[in-house]
Write an enzyme that holds these catalytic residues in place. Structure first.
Site, mmCIF file in Angstrom:
data_model
loop_
_atom_site.group_PDB
_atom_site.id
_atom_site.type_symbol
_atom_site.label_atom_id
_atom_site.label_comp_id
_atom_site.label_asym_id
_atom_site.label_seq_id
_atom_site.Cartn_x
_atom_site.Cartn_y
_atom_site.Cartn_z
ATOM 1 N N ARG A 111 5.117 -6.660 26.367
ATOM 2 C CA ARG A 111 4.746 -8.024 26.016
ATOM 3 C C ARG A 111 5.829 -8.957 26.527
ATOM 4 N NH1 ARG A 111 5.705 -8.155 19.371
ATOM 5 N NH2 ARG A 111 7.887 -7.560 19.435
ATOM 6 N N ASN A 152 5.177 -16.898 20.259
ATOM 7 C CA ASN A 152 5.772 -16.018 19.240
ATOM 8 C C ASN A 152 7.187 -15.676 19.641
ATOM 9 O OD1 ASN A 152 5.148 -14.374 16.769
ATOM 10 N ND2 ASN A 152 5.917 -12.741 18.080
ATOM 11 N N GLU A 153 8.127 -15.917 18.747
ATOM 12 C CA GLU A 153 9.525 -15.541 18.961
ATOM 13 C C GLU A 153 9.973 -15.815 20.404
ATOM 14 O OE1 GLU A 153 10.040 -11.479 17.630
ATOM 15 O OE2 GLU A 153 10.254 -12.126 15.557
ATOM 16 N N GLU A 200 7.890 -13.656 9.078
ATOM 17 C CA GLU A 200 7.735 -12.209 9.236
ATOM 18 C C GLU A 200 8.865 -11.480 8.533
ATOM 19 O OE1 GLU A 200 7.652 -10.591 13.162
ATOM 20 O OE2 GLU A 200 6.314 -12.129 13.922
ATOM 21 N N TRP A 257 11.577 0.176 15.287
ATOM 22 C CA TRP A 257 12.385 -0.118 16.481
ATOM 23 C C TRP A 257 13.882 0.094 16.335
ATOM 24 C CZ3 TRP A 257 15.349 -4.223 14.963
ATOM 25 C CH2 TRP A 257 14.797 -5.158 14.063
ATOM 26 N N GLU A 311 3.605 -0.113 17.803
ATOM 27 C CA GLU A 311 4.059 -0.423 16.439
ATOM 28 C C GLU A 311 3.262 0.301 15.360
ATOM 29 O OE1 GLU A 311 4.040 -4.731 16.782
ATOM 30 O OE2 GLU A 311 6.220 -4.698 17.030
ATOM 31 N N LYS A 312 2.633 1.427 15.737
ATOM 32 C CA LYS A 312 1.782 2.079 14.733
ATOM 33 C C LYS A 312 2.578 2.650 13.563
ATOM 34 C CE LYS A 312 1.118 6.344 17.414
ATOM 35 N NZ LYS A 312 2.011 5.918 18.531
ATOM 36 N N PHE A 313 3.882 2.924 13.779
ATOM 37 C CA PHE A 313 4.700 3.407 12.655
ATOM 38 C C PHE A 313 5.323 2.275 11.834
ATOM 39 C CE2 PHE A 313 4.609 7.344 15.162
ATOM 40 C CZ PHE A 313 4.291 8.250 14.151
ATOM 41 N N HIS A 314 5.157 1.038 12.290
ATOM 42 C CA HIS A 314 5.736 -0.110 11.570
ATOM 43 C C HIS A 314 4.933 -0.334 10.293
ATOM 44 C CE1 HIS A 314 7.135 -4.182 10.793
ATOM 45 N NE2 HIS A 314 7.925 -4.150 11.835
HETATM 46 C C1 GAL Z 1 8.701 -9.260 15.686
HETATM 47 C C2 GAL Z 1 7.401 -9.677 16.331
HETATM 48 C C3 GAL Z 1 6.207 -8.981 15.716
HETATM 49 C C4 GAL Z 1 6.484 -7.518 15.542
HETATM 50 C C5 GAL Z 1 7.711 -7.358 14.685
HETATM 51 C C6 GAL Z 1 8.046 -5.917 14.402
HETATM 52 O O1 GAL Z 1 9.738 -9.398 16.594
HETATM 53 O O2 GAL Z 1 7.220 -11.055 16.246
HETATM 54 O O3 GAL Z 1 5.085 -9.171 16.557
HETATM 55 O O4 GAL Z 1 6.669 -6.933 16.780
HETATM 56 O O5 GAL Z 1 8.812 -7.924 15.328
HETATM 57 O O6 GAL Z 1 9.174 -5.781 13.577
#
Ligand code: GAL
Length: 658
Positions: A103, A141-142, A298, A306, A346-349
């Site tokens: 991304r 986003n960010e 968030e 991560w 991000e499936k484990f998030h």
């Molecule tokens: C942020 C992001 C989200 C997601 C999240 C995961 O940096 O805006 O889309 O990736 O981290 O922790």
């Protein structure tokens, strides 16, 4: 209080959307951030838009009483874009083109990216500006996350344009950058490049301007989208989500363009001290725009994906960290993300609705927090009564981060945060501001390593002291002008008057973690006891100041380490070294005392934090044992009048003081 999270319905079949809305209601969700990464779904091909599904989701949410923070979806360009326009891709300092498949693979200064982003945002804004479900706009986003700087040909062309606007003539640029050094004199803006990989050190003026340019390019993208949204008649607040103290984007400059500051925060549950970093981040967000409550846009309900090891949050930790945000000025708690993904990176998030379903601790905590927030009364808004200003300045950060300094191991943010931690352990309320914002509302200002000082910042600090404030400055403060050049007359040329000292040499020590021989520590002693200095032991010459603490060993033995100087109605303190954690603690205690600053609550252990929001005092126990806290008033979470509270680990009390 807003409550909710990122909602990515494009990852799920439509039947699930109905279940989502029902579950959101169960959890007390009031708002979702919709469509942040949905560009390829909204626009499957250039010129072709599919908004029917988005209409249906927004209507469904609206019927369920859930408001929408509508994203503009421009953070992750769809595959057709790089297929047709590969020139939108960003390039690293070493000339590597960053490809798609992840991304944020766009050069922020690319005219093609901007044109296509503008087309998308125009379509979305025209369609949804008047939709009653949409209560906020979430631009991109960010900005800058993952891609901290772009060195592509897009950046090259835009950098030249930016420099032309800033300097007007190439002679003015040469003067600002001091290009007579090393034969760098330009005769045309067309000779200037981004600071791409080179044989040796770049020109520091060029590096600094490239940081400014990088921040400005991201801001230009934001402003472009914001103007499109406004032009379509939207009246909702517009924002983009920040990432705490994020070096590439000067949020102190950006905040003026946000209707509401929103922030993403991911403290590491593996680190028992990360709640202090959390408090720092939240105070920074509040301080960016104190007149408007900020939103935690968030955070994670539980584990991340991560970090090298992604520990779960402990029971109650997520709720404690959420209320830490509220205590420090937030009027909303949102998560990444609503429903845990079943595919993708991000499936484990963790998410609000875990993959393992509603029989989980995460779900129970999520629904409980929703109910807690819903029951809170309206909380005070506006600049509170912090008596301490901690000076953090993005431009100084950038300049300190350049190479070729006396001490190249100085981590500006870490030094600022070390002082913050000392204040936090002492339960002192702090605003985190640039020097221009230091004024008579504060009793004490701390300005560590304020290496680059703008004339307005210098004037504010000087007036602050003369008007009765205490300023604790140094080391490596007031060294260069806004172009990273020395000023005539040595160092401390602007603050020397109120500090009553001059600097002859910066006295670098070997950094604590650096290999090799040499002096690493500078012991000192003063009325606060003995302490240890690191990184620098400056050679300070008193010019009116008295010596409060003296170096007791090493090459500066017997010389001033901390000085004090009365100027006007106030006091200028100068510190010639970077104390270690305990040293900051001891010196902060002394100076707070001298400036007459009281803690929010006295007598608390350092692992219990206290924050004030108007007449509401929040105490949170981040320690491992129960704690009794004397605090009288109406306790908002329990709905009862109290004289004191007992807090279990991660226990919180929010007391409206009578
Ligand atoms: C942020 C992001 C989200 C997601 C999240 C995961 O940096 O805006 O889309 O990736 O981290 O922790």
């Amino acid at each position: 209080m807003h409550y909710g999270g990122d909602y990515n319905p494009e990852q799920w079949p439509e039947e699930i959307w109905h279940e989502d809305v029902a579950r959101m209601r169960e959890a007390g969700v009031t708002m979702v951030s919709l469509g942040i990464f949905a560009w390829s779904r909204i626009q499957p091909a250039e010129g072709e838009f599919d908004l029917d599904w988005l209409d249906r989701v927004i209507d469904l949410l609206h019927e369920g009483g859930i408001a929408v923070d509508l994203a503009t979806a421009t953070a992750s360009p769809p595959p057709w874009m790089h297929e047709r326009y590969p020139e939108i891709l960003p390039v690293t300092v070493d000339g590597v083109t960053l490809g798609p498949g992840s991304r944020q693979h766009y050069a922020p200064s690319s005219p093609v990216y901007r044109r296509l982003a503008a087309e998308l945002v125009t379509v979305l804004a025209e369609r949804y500006a008047g939709h009653p479900a949409v209560v906020m706009w979430h631009v991109n986003n960010e900005y800058g996350c993952h891609l901290h700087a772009d060195y592509s040909d897009n950046a090259r062309d835009a950098f030249r344009r930016w420099l032309r606007e800033r300097y007007g003539t190439v002679d003015a640029l040469n003067d600002a950058w001091g290009t007579s050094f090393w034969s760098q004199r330009y005769t045309s803006f067309d000779q200037v490049l981004p600071p791409r990989a080179a044989p040796y050190s770049h020109n520091p003026g060029q590096l600094l301007d490239f940081r400014r340019f990088t921040s400005d390019m991201l801001l230009e993208c934001y402003l472009m989208e914001r103007e499109i949204i406004r032009a379509a008649g939207a009246t909702q607040p517009i924002t983009t989500n920040f990432m705490g103290a994020f070096m590439p984007a000067n949020y102190q400059q950006w905040a003026a363009h946000m209707d509401v500051v929103t922030d993403d925060a991911y403290p590491d549950p593996n680190d028992p001290e990360s709640f202090r970093a959390g408090a720092f981040q939240r105070d920074l967000m509040r301080s960016l725009k104190p007149e408007v409550p900020w939103l935690l846009m968030e955070q994670a309900t539980n584990a991340l994906n991560w970090r090298p090891a992604n520990a779960p949050k402990a029971p109650g930790q997520m709720e404690a960290l959420s209320l830490q945000s509220v205590a420090r000025g937030a009027d909303g708690i949102l998560f990444f993300q609503w429903r845990q993904s079943r595919a993708g990176a991000e499936k484990f998030h963790s998410a609000m609705l875990p993959h393992a379903g509603t029989g989980t601790r995460t779900w129970r905590e999520v629904t409980r927090l929703g109910a807690t927030l819903a029951a809170l009364p309206e909380l005070p808004v506006g600049q509170d009564d912090a008596r301490v200003a901690l000076v953090l300045d993005w431009e100084s950060w950038w300049a300190v981060d350049s190479p070729d300094h006396p001490q190249n191991g100085l981590d500006y943010l870490e030094v600022v945060q070390r002082w913050y931690r000392a204040l936090h352990r002492r339960h002192v309320q702090v605003d985190i501001v640039p020097p221009e914002r230091v004024d008579g509302r504060y009793a004490l200002a701390l300005a560590p390593a304020l290496y680059l000082l703008r004339p307005e910042g210098a004037a504010a600090l000087d007036a602050f002291v003369r008007g009765g404030g205490h300023l604790l400055a140094g080391p490596f403060t007031d060294v260069v002008d806004p172009q990273d050049r020395f000023l005539d007359g040595g160092f401390l040329t602007r603050l020397g008057g109120v500090l009553g000292v001059g600097i002859e040499d910066f006295g670098a020590l070997v950094a604590p973690d650096a290999p090799g021989p040499g002096e690493r520590e500078a012991p000192l002693e003063g009325p606060f006891g003995a302490a240890t200095g690191t990184l620098l032991a400056e050679e300070v010459v008193a010019r009116g100041a008295e010596t409060v603490a003296t170096f007791t060993g090493g090459r500066r033995a017997g010389d001033p380490a901390l000085t004090r100087h009365g100027a006007g109605d106030g006091v200028g303190w100068y510190l010639a070294t970077v104390p270690d954690e305990d040293g900051c603690d001891a010196i902060a205690g002394h100076v707070l005392d001298q400036a007459g600053v009281a803690p929010v609550l006295a007598g608390l252990p350092p692992t219990v934090e206290a924050a004030r929001r108007g007449d509401v005092v929040t105490v949170i126990n981040f320690g491992a044992a129960d704690v009794d806290v004397d605090v009288a008033g109406h306790e908002l979470l329990r709905g009862a009048d109290v004289e004191s509270v007992t807090l279990a680990p991660f226990g919180v009390a929010m007391v409206r003081r009578s």
